[in-house]
Design a protein around this motif. Sequence first.
Motif, PDB file in Angstrom:
ATOM      1  N   UNK A 229       0.831  -1.208   0.000  1.00  0.00           N
ATOM      2  CA  UNK A 229       0.000   0.000   0.000  1.00  0.00           C
ATOM      3  C   UNK A 229       0.860   1.251   0.000  1.00  0.00           C
ATOM      4  N   UNK A 230       1.921   1.234   0.790  1.00  0.00           N
ATOM      5  CA  UNK A 230       2.829   2.383   0.857  1.00  0.00           C
ATOM      6  C   UNK A 230       3.519   2.625  -0.486  1.00  0.00           C
ATOM      7  N   UNK A 231       3.654   1.553  -1.288  1.00  0.00           N
ATOM      8  CA  UNK A 231       4.255   1.664  -2.615  1.00  0.00           C
ATOM      9  C   UNK A 231       3.223   2.029  -3.681  1.00  0.00           C
ATOM     10  N   UNK A 232       1.993   2.298  -3.240  1.00  0.00           N
ATOM     11  CA  UNK A 232       0.895   2.727  -4.117  1.00  0.00           C
ATOM     12  C   UNK A 232       0.469   1.640  -5.102  1.00  0.00           C
ATOM     13  N   UNK A 233       0.524   0.387  -4.653  1.00  0.00           N
ATOM     14  CA  UNK A 233      -0.037  -0.703  -5.434  1.00  0.00           C
ATOM     15  C   UNK A 233      -1.559  -0.645  -5.344  1.00  0.00           C
ATOM     16  N   UNK A 234      -2.230  -0.728  -6.469  1.00  0.00           N
ATOM     17  CA  UNK A 234      -3.693  -0.782  -6.474  1.00  0.00           C
ATOM     18  C   UNK A 234      -4.133  -2.152  -5.967  1.00  0.00           C
ATOM     19  N   UNK A 235      -4.999  -2.171  -4.945  1.00  0.00           N
ATOM     20  CA  UNK A 235      -5.379  -3.446  -4.336  1.00  0.00           C
ATOM     21  C   UNK A 235      -6.866  -3.484  -4.013  1.00  0.00           C
ATOM     22  N   UNK A 236      -7.438  -4.687  -4.142  1.00  0.00           N
ATOM     23  CA  UNK A 236      -8.793  -4.963  -3.676  1.00  0.00           C
ATOM     24  C   UNK A 236      -8.678  -6.124  -2.694  1.00  0.00           C
ATOM     25  N   UNK A 237      -9.123  -5.903  -1.462  1.00  0.00           N
ATOM     26  CA  UNK A 237      -8.909  -6.881  -0.399  1.00  0.00           C
ATOM     27  C   UNK A 237     -10.237  -7.253   0.246  1.00  0.00           C
ATOM     28  N   UNK A 238     -10.675  -8.478   0.008  1.00  0.00           N
ATOM     29  CA  UNK A 238     -11.818  -9.008   0.755  1.00  0.00           C
ATOM     30  C   UNK A 238     -11.284  -9.444   2.115  1.00  0.00           C
TER      31      UNK A 238
END
Length: 248
Positions: free
Chosen positions: A191-200
């Motif tokens: 997240x700190x590296x600005x990766x786009x993520x979707x987390x259930x």
Amino acid sequence: MKKMIEVKNLKKSFGDLQVLKDVSFDISEGEVAAVLGPSGSGKSTMLRSLIDLETIDGGSVIIEGESFFKDGAYAPKKQKKAILDKMGMVFQHFNLFPHMNITENMLCAPLCTKQGSKKELQALCGELLEKVGLSDKKDAMPSQLSGGQKQRVAIARALMRKPDIMLFDEPTSSLDPELTKEVLDVIKELSAEKMTMVIVTHEIGFAAEAADKIIFLDEGVVAACGTPDEVLKNSENERINAFLNKVM
């Protein structure tokens, strides 16, 4: 800001059971979206639909401006594969090959798909194992690792594809609290590296801390979508508040 995922009126049924009734949301570049909701609300089905592990019945899914599913049909095979290659997924139960050591697990898919030379992929494997704190386990078998270590390998393996988007399906649900923390720390680093993520996830505290956006599913529809404060602290939705009172 660039839209990475645009979902509009997504529908999915299993026989007579309509699991996703009308799901719409979008996720921007670098955004972390946590998907919350009670069991049976359609969270995992929605996530699996984004990466072609469930067939979609209706609506549209656009990934980085390209239509993955629209007007009742998927993109042509070659285009669909190119879109899927932009995403990596981490599952609840790790899905490591038990007969392969950690390095072999990491290299298997990218070598088969000729993603790069063996030397290049071995170097990337080493970098990613170091990133998740498991350089010393490169020759270990999955049976020799803890659940948290297996999940960190699974994250590193997904990153071997150099995805633009990472999808996580309840990555800590089978782990005890200590092991949960080590996996969530890796996700926070991404997240700190600005990766786009979707987390259930069922980790409400983690979602409140790490997510930019909360998508709350209930009975196959998006009951709320907004910042953690809007959804978790200041919601006027009785269903959401009842859920939060049960789990917090």
